[in-house]
Design an enzyme around this catalytic site. Structure first.
Site, short mmCIF file in Angstrom:
data_model
loop_
_atom_site.label_atom_id
_atom_site.label_comp_id
_atom_site.label_asym_id
_atom_site.label_seq_id
_atom_site.Cartn_x
_atom_site.Cartn_y
_atom_site.Cartn_z
N ASP A 62 0.85 -1.18 0.00
CA ASP A 62 0.00 0.00 0.00
C ASP A 62 0.90 1.25 0.00
O ASP A 62 1.40 1.64 -1.04
CB ASP A 62 -0.88 -0.10 1.25
CG ASP A 62 -1.93 0.97 1.35
OD1 ASP A 62 -2.05 1.78 0.44
OD2 ASP A 62 -2.66 0.99 2.37
N ASP A 116 -7.79 -9.20 5.88
CA ASP A 116 -8.89 -9.09 6.83
C ASP A 116 -9.40 -7.67 6.97
O ASP A 116 -8.74 -6.71 6.59
CB ASP A 116 -8.42 -9.55 8.21
CG ASP A 116 -7.49 -8.52 8.85
OD1 ASP A 116 -6.51 -8.12 8.18
OD2 ASP A 116 -7.74 -8.10 10.00
P1 5GP Z 1 1.85 -0.47 3.76
O1 5GP Z 1 2.91 -0.42 4.76
O2 5GP Z 1 2.32 -0.81 2.37
O3 5GP Z 1 1.01 0.78 3.78
O4 5GP Z 1 0.81 -1.53 4.25
C1 5GP Z 1 0.94 -2.83 3.97
C2 5GP Z 1 0.06 -3.63 4.87
O5 5GP Z 1 -1.18 -2.96 5.16
C3 5GP Z 1 -0.32 -4.89 4.20
O6 5GP Z 1 0.63 -5.88 4.47
C4 5GP Z 1 -1.66 -5.19 4.79
O7 5GP Z 1 -1.49 -5.85 6.01
C5 5GP Z 1 -2.27 -3.87 5.07
N1 5GP Z 1 -3.16 -3.42 3.99
C6 5GP Z 1 -2.92 -2.49 3.04
N2 5GP Z 1 -3.95 -2.34 2.24
C7 5GP Z 1 -4.89 -3.21 2.64
C8 5GP Z 1 -6.19 -3.54 2.17
O8 5GP Z 1 -6.72 -2.99 1.20
N3 5GP Z 1 -6.84 -4.50 2.87
C9 5GP Z 1 -6.31 -5.13 3.94
N4 5GP Z 1 -7.04 -6.05 4.54
N5 5GP Z 1 -5.08 -4.84 4.41
C10 5GP Z 1 -4.38 -3.90 3.77
#
Ligand code: 5GP
Ligand code: MG
Length: 481
Positions: A401, A457
């Site tokens: 993300d 989730d």
């Molecule tokens: P980042 O550090 O890249 O912002 O976040 C990554 C983590 O956020 C992912 O491993 C996941 O656990 C969670 N995450 C990001 N987007 C989503 C989403 O659309 N749905 C869910 N369930 N988790 C997400």
């Protein structure tokens, strides 16, 4: 002679007051404010600024200033090699006329500020160049070696203040895994941190960045956007700068109706400075970001259900086979280790590994979750079981993300000296990326929506769905979407 002795007296007096400030119980930024106020007064010049190098040593940033306009202080992230570079080599620099001296990066602003002569001395912390201390005169001025010695003493006092601050702030408790905290996570620019933000969401965002150990600066730079007859008539000051990611962030959480205007400003900034990376974080994006951690207005609703299916079971399985084929070809003969980051990844990882035609080890990591009220920094709560040194690591992610989690894990894994490190993610929410870590294998690009299913989730629900779906929007609830 009379002048000499009156200067001696004023230097002595100033040094006394400076030493007192250094040794006081003031907070760092207040100590620095005192020093940059006392130094120019004793030198009978007008303004003074303290510039610090960021952790990447790419830019000089105003850490404290006295009697300089807001605009002048935020004139830019000064590039050390463009701005009085000799100071960065450890020498004092005298500028007789800032408006014509080619060593001055922002001549136009110096003119508008009525800055004529400048004296700049290096600031060192334990012998290492960390920035510079500068005084500005409104009238033409030749600085003497005595004055240079005085300003150097002031710079040394600044160095002491910053050093003691670093050892205090930097005294981060040893991590649980025993790993050394890298010096990069001890930003010298800590005193630049504001004690108050314009908006609570900015403070929350700063805490989130702190959690992921991403260095940030608050409003360090204003960009001129418009000129009239050679004078700047419009400036734009993005809320954050993240030196490690070389990224500016403008948050539009204050008033939604201002979003349009901000978008235009960001657009104009990109036009004028294509080299500047700037990202707009709109209120909705921000609320979604927080909701991911269970905070903010979009979090906590228990009435949500599953909305539109984005990728069916068949689509996912086809994609998994395709990725596995690519990976099997690329890792032929090298026996990689698949590293999964708990917990969302377990479905994808299980399917992927069964579709590989090369032998592979499997290992898992887990990291702590952001909790707004607790602050602190991200920690590895479960490290690898295998020794990754010299191995070919393939990090498997369910979804990337902002990239902040990935960045942290990649840096950690790199420090353990693998033979190679690549990243495979099933889902890539590209539009939301802040930390741009290269992804070698990507399943699907996904829109900026919250996704559930296939391991992902929402408050521990929906992991069991065999497809990936959108979470039903709050407004859709009950409409049978
Ligand atoms: P980042 O550090 O890249 O912002 O976040 C990554 C983590 O956020 C992912 O491993 C996941 O656990 C969670 N995450 C990001 N987007 C989503 C989403 O659309 N749905 C869910 N369930 N988790 C997400
Ligand atoms: Mg994850």
């Amino acid at each position: 002679m009379a002048l000499m002795s009156s200067q001696t007296a004023s230097f002595n007096k100033a040094l006394g007051e400076m030493a007192k400030a250094v040794n006081s119980d003031l907070i760092v930024s207040e100590k620095l404010d005192r020093l940059v106020k006392l130094a120019p007064r004793a030198l009978a010049v007008r303004g003074c600024s303290l510039l610090l190098l960021d952790a990447q040593k790419r830019h000089l940033i105003h850490a404290a200033a006295h009697d300089l306009s807001e605009r002048y202080r935020r004139k830019g992230l000064i590039e050390p090699e463009k701005s009085l570079s000799e100071t960065m080599e450890g020498n004092a620099v005298m500028v007789a006329d800032a408006a014509t001296d080619s060593r001055i990066q922002f001549q136009e602003l110096a003119r508008q500020e009525n800055v004529v002569s400048i004296m700049s001395v290096p600031l060192k912390i334990r012998g290492e160049i960390a920035g510079s201390l500068r005084v500005y005169s409104r009238t033409h001025r030749e600085f003497t070696s005595r004055e240079e010695a005085f300003l150097t003493t002031a710079a040394n006092l600044v160095g002491i203040v910053l050093d003691s601050n670093q050892s205090k702030e930097g005294g981060i408790a040893p991590r649980e895994d025993g790993a050394e905290v890298s010096p990069r996570s001890l930003p010298v620019v800590t005193p630049l941190r504001p004690t108050t933000f314009a908006h609570p969401s900015e403070e929350e965002f700063a805490r989130l960045l702190d959690f992921y150990q991403i260095e940030w600066l608050y409003e360090p730079r204003s960009f001129p956007l418009q000129w009239e007859e050679g004078r700047i008539t419009e400036m734009f000051t993005p809320d954050f700068y993240l030196p490690g990611l070389d990224l500016y962030i403008e948050m539009t959480t204050l008033k939604p109706r201002l979003t349009r205007e901000k978008r235009q400003k960001v657009h104009r900034l990109r036009e004028l400075h294509p080299e500047v990376n700037v990202n707009l974080l709109a209120r909705r994006d921000y609320d979604r970001l927080l909701a991911k951690y269970g905070y903010g207005p979009l979090a906590g609703s228990k009435t949500r259900g599953v909305g539109r299916v984005l990728f069916s079971t068949a689509q996912i399985q086809r994609k998994v086979r395709h990725l596995a084929k690519q990976i099997s070809q690329d890792y032929e003969g090298s026996h990689p280790v698949l590293v999964g980051v708990m917990r969302g990844v377990f479905c994808f990882m299980a399917d992927l590994m069964r579709a590989l035609t090369v032998p592979a080890d499997v290992d898992f990591m887990a990291i702590s979750h952001y909790e707004a009220e607790k602050g602190g920094a991200v920690r590895i709560t479960k490290d690898l079981e295998i020794n990754p040194e010299g191995r070919h690591l393939l990090l498997i992610e369910d979804i990337v993300d902002t990239g902040m989690t990935l960045r942290f894990i990649v840096e950690h894994l790199k420090s353990r000296k693998p033979a190679s490190l690549a990243v495979c993610t099933l889902l890539d929410k590209r539009v939301r990326r802040l930390a741009d870590i290269p992804l070698t294998y990507v399943g699907f690009q996904v829109p900026d929506e919250f996704l559930v299913g296939y391991g992902l989730d929402y408050q521990e629900e929906y992991r069991n769905l065999p497809f990936v779906a959108l979470l039903e929007e709050e407004s859709d609830a009950g409409q049978g979407a």
